[in-house]
Each structure stands twice: as structure tokens, then as C-alpha cells.
Design an enzyme around this catalytic site. Structure first.
Site, PDB file in Angstrom:
ATOM      1  CD  GLU A 103      -2.230   1.315   2.963  1.00 24.58           C
ATOM      2  OE1 GLU A 103      -2.934   2.297   3.246  1.00 24.58           O
ATOM      3  OE2 GLU A 103      -1.914   0.367   3.781  1.00 24.58           O
ATOM      4  CB  ILE A 126       2.734 -11.071   4.526  1.00 22.54           C
ATOM      5  CG1 ILE A 126       2.432 -10.075   5.620  1.00 22.54           C
ATOM      6  CG2 ILE A 126       3.950 -11.522   3.836  1.00 22.54           C
ATOM      7  CD1 ILE A 126       3.182 -10.548   6.689  1.00 22.54           C
ATOM      8  CG  ASP A 127      -0.783  -7.406   6.127  1.00 26.98           C
ATOM      9  OD1 ASP A 127      -0.751  -8.465   6.900  1.00 26.98           O
ATOM     10  OD2 ASP A 127      -0.313  -6.178   6.334  1.00 26.98           O
ATOM     11  CG  MET A 169       2.460  -9.666  11.057  1.00 28.35           C
ATOM     12  SD  MET A 169       3.891  -9.113   9.808  1.00 28.35           S
ATOM     13  CE  MET A 169       4.865  -8.794  10.991  1.00 28.35           C
ATOM     14  N   GLY A 170      -1.725  -8.236  10.674  1.00 29.20           N
ATOM     15  CA  GLY A 170      -3.037  -7.940   9.966  1.00 29.20           C
ATOM     16  C   GLY A 170      -3.338  -6.691  10.860  1.00 29.20           C
ATOM     17  NE  ARG A 274       6.903  -8.043   7.631  1.00 25.78           N
ATOM     18  CZ  ARG A 274       5.946  -7.332   6.747  1.00 25.78           C
ATOM     19  NH1 ARG A 274       5.974  -7.837   5.467  1.00 25.78           N
ATOM     20  NH2 ARG A 274       5.126  -6.535   7.181  1.00 25.78           N
TER      21      ARG A 274
END
Length: 341
Positions: A103, A126-127, A169-170, A274
Site C-alpha cells: 500500500e 503478506i496481508d 500480522m494484520g 515474513r
């Protein structure tokens, strides 16, 4: 033609696959020259470069991370940052810049495109939260890493008769938690898009114990309790205005223990998600993105991002990737809650 390549933001498995695809086809089929910019947008900002040729990219497909390095540098937050990038690209004789990132990285690329810089984008995170692409590379590897961790935790949870929490993650999107939780047979999955009730989570914990097994709870780092807020570290914002998240898993463990009496522990996967070698899916997807990106350069189709639509690689406007985040729809989350408990 002389082409620059950079990788920005958080690293992930598959970045090297894109670089390899771009450079291999670009040299063999079109005879282009390539320059690698080091450490994300810091590279073109400070003229930090490295050579990219066939010998360098040949062995990198299986390697995680990025041979170019990465950073969260935001040139729009630096005085004369855009002018410096334009000047350094001109000094290096760069005709087109291929930006590989998520992003924030592609947000910068979109702004530079509007200012006349010839840019091509490749989606990485990865999200899996970039809009207008079904999947981003890095996501599949991350989900498989989280799933393996959940599989391992099941056996120790059952041995000790205790609930275990896995924090993944997120920040704003719960795709990793959702997919790894379903695949890992979690007792419940908590995502940023839907505020959760601690009492309801405790019901799922008791329900799983009633079946003779121990519960695993998967929670995204950005998940929010119904009567609370995101849990963040007391750290300065990064260059793109993001806070550092951490602690929701430990907070929930204490709440579950207090309400149920079950000793509860939390495992935070963090950057483990990651690292390491990319999955087969991510090796193929990143390679396909790279091949299409250099074809778009050859076609003069600038200001586009490579995207996966079904099984096809498409080109979409760069701006469409970052105008909104791709989050988990409530109906999809609601659909899988029947598995909870």
C-alpha cells in the site's frame, strides 16, 4: 531502454521472483539494461544502486527477502524528495521505474505517476490487502507458516489442557488470520474488521474443551475488543503514519484466564511470517507478475499495476490498488463462524 527496479516496505517471500522475471525476460527478449535501487524509495532518493544482470538474478527465485533491500522511506515526507528522485533517475538514465511493494510503496508510485514519472507497479504484501488483485505474493507463504505454527501448538495445548492464542500480522485486514485459522482448525478467529466479545471467545474455549480437545485462538494484531481499542506500542509513527501494533494476544490471554480459570498463553509469530523461502504458489505468482511487468514496460503501458484476476494476470490502474484497502467482507467472516468452538 534502461529500467530501474526497487522493493519497498516490509519484505516478504517472492520479491526476488519478481526481480528475476523482470530482468530475465527484459534482457533475453528485449535487450534492456537494469539498475537495482537499494532499500526502497531511499535508493532513488539517494542514488543507491546495484547492478542487475542474468548472473545475479539466476539463483534468487528460492530465496526469501529481497536482494535489493527495503525500507519504509517516504519521499513525500522529505524536503525536495520528489525533485531529488526525478534528478537521480535522470542522472542514471532511467527510462522507467518498476516499484514492487504494498500500500505505501505503491501509494508513492501512484503519486509519482501523476507527476510524470514513468512507473509500473507490482503488488506485494503478506496481508493481501491491496485492492483490485485477488492475491498478492507473500500471502500464501505467510498463511502456510502460520498454519504450521498452529498445527504444532495443537499438540502442546492438548498435552497441557490449556487454551493457546496465536497472534498473526494484520493491521486492518484479517486475511492471514482467517485463512490460517480455518486451515489450522482454530476454535475461533478474531480479525480487525469485526470487533470481538471476550465472553463469546470464552464460550468457544469451553465448547472446544467439551469435545475433549484444547482450543487454539487465532487473532490478528489489529483485532479490537467490543469495549476497547487497538493495542499499540508506545513508539513514534513511521514515515507513512502507522503505529506499531503488539499486545492484543497477551491481553486476551489474561482475560480468558481471568474469566474461565484456564491457564492461557500467547504466541506472537511476528516477523517469522515474513521470512524464509517462498511457497510454490508465491514463486509462480511472483514470476508471472515480473514477466507481465516487463511486457507492460515494452508496450509503453505505464501507470499500471500487475494484478491476479482469477488465473489471469491483468493490468489495472495503479491508483485502483491503493484507493481502498481490501478487507475481509463481513458475510465471509460470518460464513465461517459455524466452525467456531
Amino acid at each position: 531502454m534502461r529500467i530501474g527496479i526497487l522493493t519497498g516496505g516490509g519484505d516478504c517471500p517472492g520479491l526476488n521472483g519478481v526481480i528475476r522475471g523482470v530482468v530475465t525476460k527484459g534482457i533475453k527478449e528485449y535487450g534492456y539494461e537494469f539498475v537495482g535501487f537499494r532499500d526502497g524509495w531511499k535508493g532513488p532518493l539517494e542514488a543507491l544502486t546495484m547492478p542487475l544482470d542474468l548472473a545475479i538474478v539466476k539463483p534468487i527465485l528460492t530465496k526469501g527477502g529481497t536482494i535489493l533491500g527495503s525500507s519504509r522511506t517516504n519521499p513525500f515526507k522529505i524536503e525536495n524528495g520528489v525533485e531529488r528522485i526525478k534528478q537521480n533517475l535522470a542522472d542514471q538514465g532511467i527510462d522507467v521505474l518498476i516499484a514492487i511493494g504494498g500500500e505505501d510503496t505503491l501509494g508513492v508510485a501512484t503519486k509519482l505517476d501523476a507527476l510524470g514519472v514513468k512507473v509500473i507497479g507490482v503488488p506485494k504484501t503478506i496481508d493481501n490487502d491491496l485492492n483490485n488483485t485477488d492475491f498478492t505474493f507473500g500471502f500464501d507463504t505467510s498463511v502456510n507458516i502460520a498454519m504450521e505454527a498452529i498445527d504444532r501448538l495443537h499438540t502442546t495445548a492438548e498435552s497441557h489442557h490449556r487454551p493457546l492464542i496465536v497472534e498473526v500480522m494484520g493491521r486492518h485486514a484479517g486475511w492471514i488470520a482467517l485463512h490460517s485459522g480455518i486451515a489450522g482448525d482454530a476454535a475461533c478467529i478474531l480479525i480487525p474488521e469485526v470487533k470481538f466479545s471476550v465472553d463469546k471467545v470464552c464460550e468457544y474455549v469451553k465448547s472446544r474443551f467439551a469435545t475433549g480437545t484444547a482450543p487454539i485462538i487465532v487473532i490478528a494484531e489489529g483485532a479490537i475488543p467490543q469495549d476497547g481499542d487497538m493495542i499499540t506500542k508506545d513508539q513514534p509513527l513511521d514515515a507513512f503514519g502507522h503505529v506499531q501494533l503488539s499486545g492484543i494476544g497477551d491481553w486476551l490471554a489474561k482475560e480468558i484466564e481471568k474469566k474461565t480459570g484456564y491457564q492461557t498463553r500467547c504466541t506472537v509469530l511476528g516477523h517469522i511470517q515474513r521470512g524464509g523461502t517462498p511457497s510454490a504458489f508465491d514463486r509462480v505468482l511472483s514470476s508471472r507478475f515480473g514477466l507481465e511487468a516487463i511486457t507492460a514496460v515494452h508496450d509503453g503501458d505505464f501507470g499500471k499495476m500487475m494484478a491476479l484476476h482469477g488465473t489471469k494476470i491483468a493490468r489495472v490502474p495503479l491508483a485502483s490498488a491503493t484507493d481502498v484497502l481490501k478487507t475481509v467482507p463481513f458475510e465471509r467472516y460470518e460464513e465461517i463462524t459455524s466452525f467456531f468452538g
